[in-house]
Design a protein around this motif. Sequence first.
Motif, PDB file in Angstrom:
ATOM      1  N   VAL A  40       0.859  -1.192   0.000  1.00  0.00           N
ATOM      2  CA  VAL A  40       0.000   0.000   0.000  1.00  0.00           C
ATOM      3  C   VAL A  40       0.892   1.238   0.000  1.00  0.00           C
ATOM      4  N   GLN A  41       0.532   2.170  -0.857  1.00  0.00           N
ATOM      5  CA  GLN A  41       1.277   3.415  -0.987  1.00  0.00           C
ATOM      6  C   GLN A  41       0.302   4.581  -1.083  1.00  0.00           C
ATOM      7  N   SER A  42       0.767   5.756  -0.719  1.00  0.00           N
ATOM      8  CA  SER A  42      -0.052   6.958  -0.865  1.00  0.00           C
ATOM      9  C   SER A  42      -0.167   7.341  -2.332  1.00  0.00           C
ATOM     10  N   ALA A  43      -1.360   7.743  -2.748  1.00  0.00           N
ATOM     11  CA  ALA A  43      -1.561   8.229  -4.120  1.00  0.00           C
ATOM     12  C   ALA A  43      -0.756   9.502  -4.372  1.00  0.00           C
ATOM     13  N   MET A  44      -0.317  10.147  -3.299  1.00  0.00           N
ATOM     14  CA  MET A  44       0.478  11.373  -3.437  1.00  0.00           C
ATOM     15  C   MET A  44       1.982  11.089  -3.492  1.00  0.00           C
ATOM     16  N   ALA A  45       2.358   9.808  -3.488  1.00  0.00           N
ATOM     17  CA  ALA A  45       3.764   9.401  -3.633  1.00  0.00           C
ATOM     18  C   ALA A  45       3.785   8.005  -4.244  1.00  0.00           C
ATOM     19  N   PRO A  46       3.331   7.871  -5.502  1.00  0.00           N
ATOM     20  CA  PRO A  46       3.139   6.544  -6.089  1.00  0.00           C
ATOM     21  C   PRO A  46       4.333   5.977  -6.863  1.00  0.00           C
ATOM     22  N   GLY A  47       5.526   6.441  -6.592  1.00  0.00           N
ATOM     23  CA  GLY A  47       6.691   6.021  -7.363  1.00  0.00           C
ATOM     24  C   GLY A  47       6.924   4.517  -7.379  1.00  0.00           C
ATOM     25  N   THR A  90      -1.905  -1.523  -3.831  1.00  0.00           N
ATOM     26  CA  THR A  90      -2.988  -0.553  -3.859  1.00  0.00           C
ATOM     27  C   THR A  90      -2.448   0.805  -3.435  1.00  0.00           C
ATOM     28  N   VAL A  91      -3.170   1.830  -3.781  1.00  0.00           N
ATOM     29  CA  VAL A  91      -2.858   3.169  -3.289  1.00  0.00           C
ATOM     30  C   VAL A  91      -4.071   3.681  -2.526  1.00  0.00           C
ATOM     31  N   LEU A 123      -6.884  -1.740   4.090  1.00  0.00           N
ATOM     32  CA  LEU A 123      -7.811  -2.792   4.516  1.00  0.00           C
ATOM     33  C   LEU A 123      -9.251  -2.296   4.397  1.00  0.00           C
ATOM     34  N   ASP A 124      -9.497  -1.070   4.818  1.00  0.00           N
ATOM     35  CA  ASP A 124     -10.836  -0.482   4.683  1.00  0.00           C
ATOM     36  C   ASP A 124     -11.232  -0.376   3.212  1.00  0.00           C
ATOM     37  N   ARG A 125     -10.273  -0.022   2.362  1.00  0.00           N
ATOM     38  CA  ARG A 125     -10.537   0.247   0.950  1.00  0.00           C
ATOM     39  C   ARG A 125     -10.704  -1.033   0.129  1.00  0.00           C
ATOM     40  N   VAL A 126      -9.785  -1.976   0.249  1.00  0.00           N
ATOM     41  CA  VAL A 126      -9.778  -3.142  -0.637  1.00  0.00           C
ATOM     42  C   VAL A 126      -9.822  -4.483   0.086  1.00  0.00           C
ATOM     43  N   GLY A 127      -9.969  -4.470   1.399  1.00  0.00           N
ATOM     44  CA  GLY A 127      -9.969  -5.717   2.158  1.00  0.00           C
ATOM     45  C   GLY A 127     -10.998  -6.719   1.668  1.00  0.00           C
ATOM     46  N   GLY A 128     -12.164  -6.247   1.261  1.00  0.00           N
ATOM     47  CA  GLY A 128     -13.207  -7.136   0.756  1.00  0.00           C
ATOM     48  C   GLY A 128     -12.865  -7.773  -0.577  1.00  0.00           C
ATOM     49  N   GLN A 129     -11.871  -7.234  -1.286  1.00  0.00           N
ATOM     50  CA  GLN A 129     -11.445  -7.784  -2.575  1.00  0.00           C
ATOM     51  C   GLN A 129     -10.328  -8.811  -2.430  1.00  0.00           C
ATOM     52  N   LEU A 130      -9.733  -8.872  -1.247  1.00  0.00           N
ATOM     53  CA  LEU A 130      -8.642  -9.816  -1.030  1.00  0.00           C
ATOM     54  C   LEU A 130      -9.202 -11.207  -0.772  1.00  0.00           C
ATOM     55  N   PRO A 131      -8.525 -12.228  -1.279  1.00  0.00           N
ATOM     56  CA  PRO A 131      -9.002 -13.585  -1.033  1.00  0.00           C
ATOM     57  C   PRO A 131      -8.852 -13.963   0.435  1.00  0.00           C
ATOM     58  N   GLY A 132      -9.764 -14.800   0.911  1.00  0.00           N
ATOM     59  CA  GLY A 132      -9.700 -15.272   2.288  1.00  0.00           C
ATOM     60  C   GLY A 132     -10.273 -14.278   3.267  1.00  0.00           C
ATOM     61  N   GLY A 170      -0.988 -11.668 -11.271  1.00  0.00           N
ATOM     62  CA  GLY A 170      -2.226 -11.631 -10.519  1.00  0.00           C
ATOM     63  C   GLY A 170      -2.866 -10.274 -10.586  1.00  0.00           C
ATOM     64  N   VAL A 171      -3.890 -10.116  -9.833  1.00  0.00           N
ATOM     65  CA  VAL A 171      -4.619  -8.858  -9.834  1.00  0.00           C
ATOM     66  C   VAL A 171      -3.797  -7.806  -9.117  1.00  0.00           C
ATOM     67  N   ARG A 172      -3.772  -6.636  -9.676  1.00  0.00           N
ATOM     68  CA  ARG A 172      -3.109  -5.495  -9.064  1.00  0.00           C
ATOM     69  C   ARG A 172      -4.100  -4.349  -9.014  1.00  0.00           C
ATOM     70  N   VAL A 173      -4.031  -3.601  -7.985  1.00  0.00           N
ATOM     71  CA  VAL A 173      -4.859  -2.415  -7.881  1.00  0.00           C
ATOM     72  C   VAL A 173      -3.941  -1.228  -8.074  1.00  0.00           C
ATOM     73  N   ALA A 174      -4.291  -0.378  -9.010  1.00  0.00           N
ATOM     74  CA  ALA A 174      -3.406   0.716  -9.386  1.00  0.00           C
ATOM     75  C   ALA A 174      -4.114   2.053  -9.244  1.00  0.00           C
ATOM     76  N   PRO A 175      -3.344   3.135  -9.173  1.00  0.00           N
ATOM     77  CA  PRO A 175      -3.976   4.442  -9.066  1.00  0.00           C
ATOM     78  C   PRO A 175      -4.827   4.750 -10.297  1.00  0.00           C
ATOM     79  N   VAL A 176      -5.858   5.526 -10.093  1.00  0.00           N
ATOM     80  CA  VAL A 176      -6.686   5.949 -11.224  1.00  0.00           C
ATOM     81  C   VAL A 176      -5.763   6.625 -12.224  1.00  0.00           C
ATOM     82  N   GLY A 177      -5.921   6.285 -13.467  1.00  0.00           N
ATOM     83  CA  GLY A 177      -5.049   6.833 -14.491  1.00  0.00           C
ATOM     84  C   GLY A 177      -3.980   5.858 -14.909  1.00  0.00           C
ATOM     85  N   VAL A 178      -3.689   4.869 -14.095  1.00  0.00           N
ATOM     86  CA  VAL A 178      -2.764   3.809 -14.501  1.00  0.00           C
ATOM     87  C   VAL A 178      -3.634   2.640 -14.886  1.00  0.00           C
ATOM     88  N   ALA A 179      -3.778   2.461 -16.144  1.00  0.00           N
ATOM     89  CA  ALA A 179      -4.691   1.447 -16.649  1.00  0.00           C
ATOM     90  C   ALA A 179      -3.958   0.144 -16.877  1.00  0.00           C
TER      91      ALA A 179
END
Length: 184
Positions: A40-47, A90-91, A123-132, A170-179
């Motif tokens: 997990v990284q901040s969208a304001m520092a996605p390097g 995720t960001v 966890l709040d943002r994407v926890g429901g998308q994680l397996p298990g 596998g599945v990756r969650v990326a910042p909006v704009g990174v398609a």
Amino acid sequence: MLDELPDLDSIIVPVGGGNLIASCLWLAQVLDSPVNVVGVQSAMAPGATLSWLRGTMTEADCRTAAGGLATRRPGALALSIMDAYLRTMTVVDEEELGPAVVRTLSTTGLAVELAAAAGIAALDRVGGQLPGEGHGVVRTGGWCASPAARTLQGCAVVGSHHGGPAGIGGVRVAPVGVARLSGA
């Protein structure tokens, strides 16, 4: 964490320069653990996220208030380990970090800095998308200073990894704009 909870499905790790997540990924491999290490990284520092998605070192603006996540790019060795073993990233937005600090304090009694709360925000943002169902969060950093405690909300489109070792994609969650990028 894996010693105490060996049946964890995922461990969420804050990412700045990538050394912590690289060591978690390496350890999971050494232990032959099936745990899914999630960055997990901040969208304001996605390097690190952008570098991992593109498969090449990528510098990005760094405007996060989360000191432990405040890097323009990952380290080269860390990125090579992320490329080899990381499946999910995720960001979180800056506005998600403040409420995560409050949630951490109210549920654990620990006053943490913004970077340490990034895993809770993820966890709040994407926890429901994680397996298990069993997800651990690595809390890092120091105590929360009052300027960082102010309430500081988007994460993401699902993209795919640029490629990598067979069976690692596998599945990756990326910042909006990174398609979706080339590869797997």
